[in-house]
Write an enzyme that holds these catalytic residues in place. Structure first.
Site, PDB file in Angstrom:
ATOM      1  N   LYS A 185      33.471  38.316  59.526  1.00 19.59           N
ATOM      2  CA  LYS A 185      33.185  36.931  59.121  1.00 19.59           C
ATOM      3  C   LYS A 185      33.024  36.039  60.350  1.00 19.59           C
ATOM      4  O   LYS A 185      32.117  35.195  60.405  1.00 19.59           O
ATOM      5  CB  LYS A 185      34.321  36.394  58.244  1.00 19.59           C
ATOM      6  CG  LYS A 185      34.415  37.012  56.863  1.00 19.59           C
ATOM      7  CD  LYS A 185      35.552  36.351  56.093  1.00 19.59           C
ATOM      8  CE  LYS A 185      35.717  36.918  54.705  1.00 19.59           C
ATOM      9  NZ  LYS A 185      36.806  36.251  53.967  1.00 19.59           N
ATOM     10  N   HIS A 190      27.106  65.276  36.955  1.00 20.74           N
ATOM     11  CA  HIS A 190      25.725  65.590  37.318  1.00 20.74           C
ATOM     12  C   HIS A 190      25.343  64.959  38.651  1.00 20.74           C
ATOM     13  O   HIS A 190      24.164  64.835  38.964  1.00 20.74           O
ATOM     14  CB  HIS A 190      24.777  65.124  36.205  1.00 20.74           C
ATOM     15  CG  HIS A 190      25.005  65.824  34.907  1.00 20.74           C
ATOM     16  ND1 HIS A 190      24.331  66.965  34.546  1.00 20.74           N
ATOM     17  CD2 HIS A 190      25.871  65.566  33.889  1.00 20.74           C
ATOM     18  CE1 HIS A 190      24.750  67.377  33.359  1.00 20.74           C
ATOM     19  NE2 HIS A 190      25.686  66.539  32.936  1.00 20.74           N
ATOM     20  N   LYS A 225      39.817  30.426  46.687  1.00 22.57           N
ATOM     21  CA  LYS A 225      41.155  29.866  46.881  1.00 22.57           C
ATOM     22  C   LYS A 225      41.146  28.792  47.954  1.00 22.57           C
ATOM     23  O   LYS A 225      41.697  27.713  47.782  1.00 22.57           O
ATOM     24  CB  LYS A 225      42.133  30.976  47.246  1.00 22.57           C
ATOM     25  CG  LYS A 225      43.587  30.519  47.283  1.00 22.57           C
ATOM     26  CD  LYS A 225      44.511  31.548  47.922  1.00 22.57           C
ATOM     27  CE  LYS A 225      44.379  32.915  47.323  1.00 22.57           C
ATOM     28  NZ  LYS A 225      45.303  33.893  47.930  1.00 22.57           N
ATOM     29  N   GLU A 242      41.788  47.967  50.700  1.00 25.20           N
ATOM     30  CA  GLU A 242      42.082  46.702  51.378  1.00 25.20           C
ATOM     31  C   GLU A 242      43.583  46.507  51.527  1.00 25.20           C
ATOM     32  O   GLU A 242      44.040  45.873  52.481  1.00 25.20           O
ATOM     33  CB  GLU A 242      41.462  45.527  50.606  1.00 25.20           C
ATOM     34  CG  GLU A 242      41.393  44.237  51.406  1.00 25.20           C
ATOM     35  CD  GLU A 242      40.523  43.182  50.749  1.00 25.20           C
ATOM     36  OE1 GLU A 242      39.316  43.117  51.055  1.00 25.20           O
ATOM     37  OE2 GLU A 242      41.047  42.415  49.912  1.00 25.20           O
ATOM     38  N   GLU A 245      30.130  32.990  51.358  1.00 20.88           N
ATOM     39  CA  GLU A 245      29.230  33.555  50.347  1.00 20.88           C
ATOM     40  C   GLU A 245      29.306  32.778  49.038  1.00 20.88           C
ATOM     41  O   GLU A 245      28.281  32.493  48.405  1.00 20.88           O
ATOM     42  CB  GLU A 245      29.587  35.029  50.084  1.00 20.88           C
ATOM     43  CG  GLU A 245      29.393  35.948  51.280  1.00 20.88           C
ATOM     44  CD  GLU A 245      30.675  36.160  52.059  1.00 20.88           C
ATOM     45  OE1 GLU A 245      30.815  37.229  52.672  1.00 20.88           O
ATOM     46  OE2 GLU A 245      31.530  35.243  52.054  1.00 20.88           O
ATOM     47  N   GLY A 285      43.543  38.078  46.616  1.00 19.69           N
ATOM     48  CA  GLY A 285      42.327  38.169  45.821  1.00 19.69           C
ATOM     49  C   GLY A 285      42.241  39.418  44.968  1.00 19.69           C
ATOM     50  O   GLY A 285      41.903  39.352  43.778  1.00 19.69           O
ATOM     51  N   ARG A 286      42.551  40.578  45.532  1.00 17.65           N
ATOM     52  CA  ARG A 286      42.419  41.836  44.784  1.00 17.65           C
ATOM     53  C   ARG A 286      43.487  41.975  43.718  1.00 17.65           C
ATOM     54  O   ARG A 286      43.416  42.878  42.872  1.00 17.65           O
ATOM     55  CB  ARG A 286      42.469  43.013  45.752  1.00 17.65           C
ATOM     56  CG  ARG A 286      43.732  43.076  46.610  1.00 17.65           C
ATOM     57  CD  ARG A 286      43.532  43.961  47.820  1.00 17.65           C
ATOM     58  NE  ARG A 286      44.670  43.976  48.734  1.00 17.65           N
ATOM     59  CZ  ARG A 286      44.871  43.061  49.694  1.00 17.65           C
ATOM     60  NH1 ARG A 286      44.040  42.046  49.830  1.00 17.65           N
ATOM     61  NH2 ARG A 286      45.899  43.167  50.508  1.00 17.65           N
TER      62      ARG A 286
END
Length: 526
Positions: free
Chosen positions: A502, A387, A212, A356, A218, A269-270
């Site tokens: 960050k 399992h 954005k 978040e 990253e 973002g999420r």
């Protein structure tokens, strides 16, 4: 008039402290359990149902939860949100991800721009672009069709779209709607990008750079890694790369990209899978029609979230039961357990969405709260989890509420009968058995084989995982998290907790360190 009040200042908070506890093992055993399973179920969008029979609630507790919803004005706050109020107080922003999926209330106009029309226009642009790619009107430098799309992004630019792609990949293959294979690069670890590039045909791949701000470390690092790989393959990167960004970012209208598609600051973002962030990769992979079906399912769930009656509003009911478990039963964790391999990454998406959003210790006004907020979320698909970590869930000292998701039919439609039943029936038999085993337990003279039971769970049941039901699931959990944030009077739409690391990482890379940070930098030979 909507009032934003701390949870513990509400009358309902005190009432919930005084309600009689429900013994899950007792009420779920025998005929009582059978009646509960029939009674405690709420219809969801797209023909699904939210069944909460194995939760530690009864009619008395549900009545108090309804009072809580009314007193905290939860549906009124939702109405404020979709009508364009500044709900994200930390960043002084509107919250408009639902608007990507359809109009819920009045027009939301910001700086003269109708935001629903803006989001729809981006979807229309992406649809045309995707159709042109599929038709061979947009091709690579050699005039050949693209066969793969790769999303480069991190956090919400990766987890949601990746989960949705994986959820529909096999469905699309079965229904002959898979247009392009999709892959995802998120981690700044070079092994991530290298592994993806080594498994695709780079010359026939489109890469979507999602940021954005256009400054995500990253993502820009991985974009440069891919650009270098394209050049080494003798390919012009500008013919293979797209940008998904804001209109004011350095990536916008940049001649390094074949095209740019836009989001804005009003979608975190999420929550961005419904925006251009999800639209671009999913429309290229499956076709714009499939993405439109996904959004239709989400919109249908958003509409049900308007209901004031909690027994007609599954996301609100799910949220309130979760609040009761977190604040009054002291359950700190929730496990998301989809009995669908296609939903293999859905728990990871929900982990970010929930933790978040509601991992906060201050209210909307920056004041410390005196009660716990969001739970820890984890999960894996069944039956794999059985399992693995189910041992602790069944017999450990920590009680973990469970959120099951199951479907009556598989995505393939032509399952094979083995030993009298299909694979899908065996899968569904396991989820039914687990709900009862967790709730009712089993007495045994051998302590190692004794199950206390009393482990609460709910299940969302659908006919089949398809674009519509997937969209409804996505919106259900987004709205659940939103309602819980409203109850706790926190801001579910910023994420300051991700920023400190960050900042320190940039200091390390600039060799501006001291104390422990300097020593760790030396240990890692940075």
């Amino acid at each position: 008039m909507v009032n934003w009040t701390n949870f513990d200042a509400l009358d309902s908070y005190q009432a919930l402290k005084n309600v009689d506890a429900v013994n899950v093992r007792e009420v779920m055993s025998g005929e009582s359990g059978a009646q509960r399973v029939k009674k405690y179920s709420v219809p969801m969008a797209e023909g699904m149902a939210y069944n909460y029979a194995a939760k530690a609630v009864d009619d008395d507790i549900l009545a108090v939860l309804q009072k809580l919803s009314d007193e905290a004005q939860l549906t009124e706050k939702y109405e404020e949100l979709y009508n364009g109020a500044v709900i994200n107080t930390g960043e002084k922003r509107l919250v408009l991800h639902q608007l990507c999926r359809g109009q819920l209330g009045k027009d939301v106009v910001v700086d003269g721009v109708n935001k629903r029309e803006f989001y729809q226009a981006q979807q229309d642009r992406i649809a045309k672009f995707a159709n042109d790619v599929h038709a061979g009107k947009i091709v690579n430098g050699k005039g050949e069709k693209f066969t793969t799309v790769v999303q480069i992004g991190i956090g919400g630019s990766d987890l949601g779209p990746r989960a949705l792609y994986l959820a529909l990949e096999n469905w699309a293959k079965t229904n002959h709607t898979l247009k392009m294979q999709a892959a995802f690069i998120s981690n700044v670890d070079p092994d991530d990008a290298s592994a993806v590039l080594n498994n695709i045909d780079v010359e026939h791949a489109l890469f979507i750079v999602v940021s954005k701000s256009g400054t995500t470390l990253e993502t820009l690092t991985n974009a440069a890694f891919v650009e270098d790989a394209l050049k080494k393959a003798g390919v012009d990167p500008s013919k293979h790369m797209l940008a998904c960004t804001s209109e004011t970012s350095p990536l916008a209208n940049n001649d390094k990209f074949l095209d740019s598609f836009y989001m804005d600051d009003y979608i975190g973002g999420r929550y961005s899978s419904s925006s251009a962030v999800g639209c671009c990769v999913l429309s290229l992979a499956f076709g714009p029609e499939v993405f439109a079906r996904l959004m239709a399912g989400a919109h249908a769930a958003d509409e049900t979230a308007k209901e004031k009656d909690i027994l007609k509003n599954p996301s609100l009911l799910d949220a309130l039961i979760g609040v009761y478990e977190r604040n009054f039963l002291d359950y700190a964790t929730t496990a998301v357990l989809p009995y669908s391999q296609a939903l293999s990454r859905f728990p990871a998406h929900l982990q970010q969405l929930d933790m978040e959003s509601n991992g906060k210790s201050v209210n909307r006004f920056g004041e410390k709260v005196n009660y716990v907020t969001g739970p820890i979320i984890f999960g894996e698909p069944g039956t794999n989890g059985q399992h693995s970590f189910y041992q602790l869930l069944h017999q450990g000292k920590t009680i973990v509420p469970l959120q099951f998701i199951g479907f009556k039919d598989s995505q393939i439609g032509n399952d094979v009968v083995i030993e009298g039943s299909t694979s899908q029936k065996k899968l569904d038999a396991n989820v039914a058995a687990q709900i009862v085993a967790f709730a009712c337990g089993k007495d045994d003279e051998n302590p190692n084989k004794n199950f206390d039971g009393g482990r609460p769970s709910s299940i969302i049941i659908g006919q089949q995982l398809n674009p519509e039901t997937l969209g409804a699931l996505l919106a259900h959990f987004e709205n659940k998290v939103m309602f819980q944030g409203f109850v706790w009077n926190i801001n579910s739409f910023d994420q300051e907790g991700v920023q400190l690391g960050k900042v320190l990482a940039k200091r390390v890379l600039a060799h501006d360190t001291d104390g422990a940070l300097a020593v760790y930098s030396d240990l890692l030979e940075i």
